[in-house]
Structures are given as structure tokens and as C-alpha cells.
Motif scaffolding. Structure first.
Motif, PDB file in Angstrom:
ATOM      1  N   LYS A   1      58.022  77.180  77.128  1.00 52.94           N
ATOM      2  CA  LYS A   1      59.450  77.064  76.801  1.00 52.94           C
ATOM      3  C   LYS A   1      60.251  78.174  77.477  1.00 52.94           C
ATOM      4  N   ARG A   2      59.688  79.364  77.513  1.00 49.59           N
ATOM      5  CA  ARG A   2      60.340  80.472  78.204  1.00 49.59           C
ATOM      6  C   ARG A   2      60.471  80.155  79.692  1.00 49.59           C
TER       7      ARG A   2
ATOM      8  N   ALA B   1      63.722  78.392  84.419  1.00 56.80           N
ATOM      9  CA  ALA B   1      63.967  77.389  85.457  1.00 56.80           C
ATOM     10  C   ALA B   1      65.355  76.779  85.309  1.00 56.80           C
ATOM     11  N   ALA B   2      65.757  76.476  84.079  1.00 56.54           N
ATOM     12  CA  ALA B   2      67.070  75.875  83.838  1.00 56.54           C
ATOM     13  C   ALA B   2      68.202  76.833  84.170  1.00 56.54           C
TER      14      ALA B   2
ATOM     15  N   THR C   1      66.748  76.890  68.756  1.00 57.18           N
ATOM     16  CA  THR C   1      67.089  75.500  69.045  1.00 57.18           C
ATOM     17  C   THR C   1      67.487  75.355  70.508  1.00 57.18           C
ATOM     18  N   SER C   2      67.586  74.121  70.964  1.00 56.97           N
ATOM     19  CA  SER C   2      68.048  73.865  72.328  1.00 56.97           C
ATOM     20  C   SER C   2      69.463  74.395  72.532  1.00 56.97           C
ATOM     21  N   LYS C   3      70.278  74.330  71.474  1.00 57.65           N
ATOM     22  CA  LYS C   3      71.656  74.829  71.577  1.00 57.65           C
ATOM     23  C   LYS C   3      71.668  76.323  71.866  1.00 57.65           C
ATOM     24  N   GLU C   4      70.812  77.076  71.181  1.00 57.93           N
ATOM     25  CA  GLU C   4      70.746  78.518  71.406  1.00 57.93           C
ATOM     26  C   GLU C   4      70.214  78.830  72.806  1.00 57.93           C
ATOM     27  N   MET C   5      69.212  78.100  73.227  1.00 54.75           N
ATOM     28  CA  MET C   5      68.672  78.298  74.567  1.00 54.75           C
ATOM     29  C   MET C   5      69.717  77.946  75.628  1.00 54.75           C
ATOM     30  N   ARG C   6      70.474  76.911  75.346  1.00 52.73           N
ATOM     31  CA  ARG C   6      71.511  76.483  76.286  1.00 52.73           C
ATOM     32  C   ARG C   6      72.592  77.550  76.436  1.00 52.73           C
TER      33      ARG C   6
ATOM     34  N   ARG D   1      53.812  86.017  86.843  1.00 50.97           N
ATOM     35  CA  ARG D   1      53.059  85.197  85.884  1.00 50.97           C
ATOM     36  C   ARG D   1      53.318  83.715  86.099  1.00 50.97           C
ATOM     37  N   TYR D   2      54.487  83.391  86.637  1.00 51.30           N
ATOM     38  CA  TYR D   2      54.842  81.991  86.827  1.00 51.30           C
ATOM     39  C   TYR D   2      54.485  81.484  88.231  1.00 51.30           C
TER      40      TYR D   2
END
Length: 516
Positions: A205-206, A211-212, A413-418, A505-506
């Protein structure tokens, strides 16, 4: 007699104004269309002749010549039917030329005079609007997408006789105002699933949030059922809201491709395209006899998701290499060269081996070395080099699935990540406002030197990784760009060792021979 009507012609996403000149002269009855028409335009002669007759009008028994000006660009599409038919009626003297000059026309005719929807109505209307046209007569069904042009009068119609009556002043077509005003053209789609529903997989998720934040391409590698597809489908929920310019460009692409459903206006949500692995190269990048946008262009400003990456044909994957680098696809034909935009965030997912359980502590892998080699060899090194992030995913512990172990990240939540993604993208847009780019993933080598300064300790870590893992120059640059994005998510101006270490790491596949 002579008459002029106006319409447009598409070249990719751009439209030019076309003057339809119609001349009726004495001689043996004939109907000729010149000006580089394609087959669909030449066939319009029979549709127009029959539609005019079946609409209750007399078709002229004269020599009819139609010129589509300018004559040096190819004209294709059935939307030329209506302007040519109106030109024929005007040349007969049934309509006033002064009234015709105020309008442009697009529409395909049926044999009974009905006017059918056409593809590409929005880019055609935008091109006409940019060239001073302010009144457009078009088919019912195309009005909603075109209604985003605030200062253009739109007259949707079902039949040829309605158009003739309107232009003759007998019975006016009602101007379109939208079901509830022009704002109804904006369609809100349902949001994708929430990342808060994903148990565990914190590193994945991180990585997807990073990436986003800068439209980095990412590959998720893990056993079946680990959540790769589920998380990929949630990524649009953390992407920033599209700007008006982005919405307009995406909607134009969908209009040309014929993927705007009836009464659907501007596309407001970022596209998410997930083509099946049986897709052809032409369907992926676009093309055909009459070039149309492919999946990579339909995912413009959004996500192109390739699930089960090694199952795609090698040719399909290889044609993606240049568009992923150039952010556009150019289709060349004998008569024209058409360019479609392709600024996509690529998310790919795959199993680590044919059986899917290589490295899975819960299941034993049944593949031998040759099978694993052949499976991974389906993805070329150059394509893999263009993917910014390689993330390995393993099944979550049972305690995370049941909620016995919880973390702050898990609760987000997705909202917080957004919101965090939007802040990072705002930083990038401000940083690159003097450049022709918007995100860190678009940085060129000279821009990396300008905007991604590194201290000696950070350079030392990068040098060590470059030499130990035999990184390519492209991979080296991608690590720096990733570190820049991680810093932006934290609101840091300077790239630190911590940011570079996380970026490394990615790059999972740089740490081992991918084919072994």
C-alpha cells in the motif's frame, strides 16, 4: 447554383474547419465528391440521395459536385452526410445562404432521413468552436458531451426535415440547455473500493501511494490470492481529481473511440483500463485502417492495469516500450500521421513463477528452473527497465486478516491517502511550473541534475547500489526520481539517505538476475 456549409474533419484529437462547397450545373445527372474523401464519405452520395427523397423533397436531376475544402487533407467519417445534404438543398434554392453561414453541421443520415449519432462529436465541436463557429446542429445523443462548451449554441435533431424546416425558418429546433442546465454534462462515477478494507500488505500500500504521487509505473509480484488485483483496482481512489483540461482531453479520446454512452458528458474520474491478456497490439496502442485510440490512450491521465503480465503476447508488451517513455503514440499512415496522448500510470501484476508459489512459505513451488526461466523471459529486460517500482508481495499473517494486529497505516482510508498524494503532486506542479512536465516520473536527465540534488552520503549509497547490482543508467535515474517522490510525500525539500534507501527497496528485480 452554388452553396456553402461548414463542418469539421478529425486528425487525431484535433479538428479542422471544412467548407463543404456544393455546385449544381446542367448536364447528365451525377453526384461527385472531391477533396480527398475516404470510402465512407464517397458512400454518402447514396445515403444522401435516398434520405432527401424519403424526407419528402425532390432530389435535383443535375450534375452535382461537392468539394470538401481544404483539399489537401483526407476526410473520413459519416458525419459529413448532414452538411452535404444541407448543401444540396441550399444549392437548389430552398435555403438562404445568409442563414447557413451561422451554422456548422455534423451527423450521419439513414435512408429514411433520420440523423444518427457519430463518433468524435466533442473534438469536432471544439475544433469548430476554436475557429469561430458558435452554432452547431448535431444528432440527438451527441448533445450531452458537446454541451461542455459553454458559449456554443447546440441544436440536437432527429431528422433531416427538422433541419431544413429550422434553416428555412418554418419550425425552429429547440436549443439544448441540458437536463438541468449545462452542469449536467459532468458525470460522477462511483468510487472504487477503499484501501481501509485491505488487511495487511502495508509495504504494498505504501508503494502504491508513492507510485500514485508521481504516476510511477509499478509491478506487483506475488502468489495468487495475495491481493495484487484488489489493490490495483483501488488505486484510482487515491489519485488526485482531474483538472478541467485533463477531463476535456480524456473525454475527447473517448468520444473518438465511441466509448461515450448516450447522454454521458465529460469524464470526470481518472480512467482505469484493464485489458484482457488476449488483446492484440493494435487494440493496445491504437491504429487500424481508420486509426482509433488504443487501450494505452484510453487510460490517458489514469491507470493501465495489466494483470497476469507474462500471459500477454510478447509483441503486445514490446509495443508499450516507446509509448511508456514518450507518453504518446504516433500512428503513421500513407495519408497522415496521427498522434494520441498516452500519459498513463502502468500497474502490472504477475506471479513469481508458473505455479505461482515461488517464495511462498505456505505452499511448495512445483516449477523447475527451466520453467521459471521461460515464464520470466516473456518480459524483456528493456520493458522491465521502464517500470519504476518492483514490489514483492507475500500473504498477510492471519493476525492482520482478523484485525488482531493493527497499525496507523492500516487504519488509513483511501481519502486520507489521496490527500497526501494531492499534496505531493501540488509540490511537483509548483516545482516544475517552468518546465514542460508535471510529475517526478517525467524528469529527464538534465532535470534530475537540476531538481534532485544529493549530499555526499546519499551519493555514496547510490554509488554502492549502482556497482553492486549493476544498475542501468535508466534504473539509476528511476531510483533518484522515486526518492524525490518519497521526499515530496514527507514534505522535504532535500533528498536524504532514508529516501534513497526506501527507493532501493522498490527495485526488487535489480537485486538479482531476473532470468534466474
Amino acid at each position: 447554383m452554388y452553396a456553402q456549409t461548414f463542418t469539421g474533419s478529425l486528425q487525431g484529437l484535433q479538428a479542422e474547419l471544412v467548407t463543404v462547397e456544393t455546385d449544381l450545373s446542367p448536364g447528365l445527372p451525377s453526384f461527385t465528391v472531391v477533396g480527398l474523401p475516404d470510402v465512407s464519405v464517397r458512400e454518402a452520395r447514396e445515403r444522401i440521395r435516398t434520405a432527401i427523397t424519403n424526407s419528402g423533397y425532390q432530389f435535383p436531376a443535375k450534375r452535382i459536385t461537392v468539394n470538401l475544402s481544404p483539399g489537401n487533407s483526407r476526410k473520413e467519417g459519416t458525419h459529413f452526410d448532414l452538411p452535404i445534404a444541407v448543401g444540396v438543398m441550399a444549392a437548389m434554392g430552398d435555403l438562404k445562404m445568409e442563414e447557413l453561414r451561422n451554422y456548422a453541421f455534423i451527423g450521419e443520415l439513414s435512408l429514411d432521413g433520420r440523423i444518427n449519432q457519430v463518433h468524435g462529436a466533442l473534438p469536432l465541436a471544439i475544433g469548430l468552436h476554436n475557429r469561430g463557429v458558435r452554432k452547431l446542429i448535431l444528432p440527438f445523443g451527441n448533445e450531452e458531451e458537446v454541451s461542455i462548451l459553454e458559449d456554443m449554441e447546440i441544436y440536437p435533431t432527429n431528422h433531416l426535415h427538422e433541419v431544413i424546416d429550422h434553416l428555412a425558418g418554418n419550425r425552429m429546433i429547440k436549443k439544448y440547455e441540458g437536463r438541468h442546465g449545462r452542469s449536467s454534462a459532468f458525470v460522477q462515477k462511483e468510487r472504487p473500493g477503499d484501501f481501509a478494507d485491505v488487511a495487511g500488505q502495508e509495504e504494498a500500500k505504501r508503494a502504491l501511494q508513492i507510485a500514485a504521487a508521481a504516476a510511477h509505473n509499478i509491478l506487483l509480484i506475488g502468489p495468487p490470492g495475495v491481493g495484487k488485483t484488489m489493490m490495483a483496482h483501488r488505486v484510482p481512489g487515491i489519485l488526485p481529481t482531474m483538472t478541467y483540461k485533463e477531463q476535456l482531453e480524456v473525454t475527447k479520446i473517448y468520444s473518438i473511440a465511441g466509448e461515450l454512452s448516450e447522454n454521458k458528458g465529460m469524464i470526470k474520474e481518472r480512467p482505469f483500463r484493464a485489458p484482457h491478456h488476449t488483446i492484440s497490439p493494435v487494440a493496445m496502442i491504437g491504429g487500424g485502417g481508420k486509426p482509433r485510440p488504443g487501450e494505452i490512450s484510453l487510460a490517458h491521465y489514469g491507470v493501465l492495469f495489466l494483470d497476469e503480465l507474462p500471459e500477454f503476447k510478447r509483441r503486445v508488451l514490446e509495443v508499450l516500450r516507446q509509448p511508456l517513455e514518450d507518453e504518446r503514440i504516433t500512428i503513421s499512415r500513407a495519408y497522415a500521421t496521427i498522434t494520441y496522448p498516452a500519459k498513463v500510470m502502468l500497474i502490472a501484476a504477475m506471479n513469481p513463477c508458473p505455479c505461482g508459489h515461488l517464495g511462498d512459505p505456505a505452499h511448495k513451488c512445483t516449477c523447475n528452473d527451466d520453467q521459471i526461466y521461460r515464464y520470466r523471459s516473456k518480459i524483456s529486460g528493456p520493458l522491465m527497465d521502464r517500470i519504476d517500482m518492483h514490489v514483492e508481495i507475500m500473504p498477510s499473517p492471519y493476525s492482520q486478516l482478523t484485525g488482531e494486529v493493527n497499525t496507523t497505516v492500516f487504519a488509513r482510508t483511501s481519502k486520507e491517502m489521496r490527500q497526501e498524494v494531492e499534496k505531493a503532486r501540488h509540490i511537483q506542479i509548483q516545482r516544475y511550473k517552468e518546465e514542460m512536465i508535471s510529475y517526478n516520473s517525467q524528469l529527464m536527465s538534465h532535470q534530475i541534475r537540476k531538481y534532485c540534488s544529493l549530499d555526499q552520503e546519499t551519493k555514496g549509497l547510490l554509488k554502492l547500489a549502482y556497482e553492486k547490482y549493476n544498475l542501468s543508467v535508466r534504473a539509476h535515474h528511476k531510483i533518484i526520481k522515486l526518492a524525490r517522490t518519497i521526499g515530496d510525500l514527507e514534505g522535504k525539500d532535500q533528498i536524504s539517505v532514508k529516501h534513497v534507501a526506501e527507493a532501493l527497496r522498490y527495485r526488487r528485480l535489480d537485486k538479482a538476475d531476473w532470468k534466474e
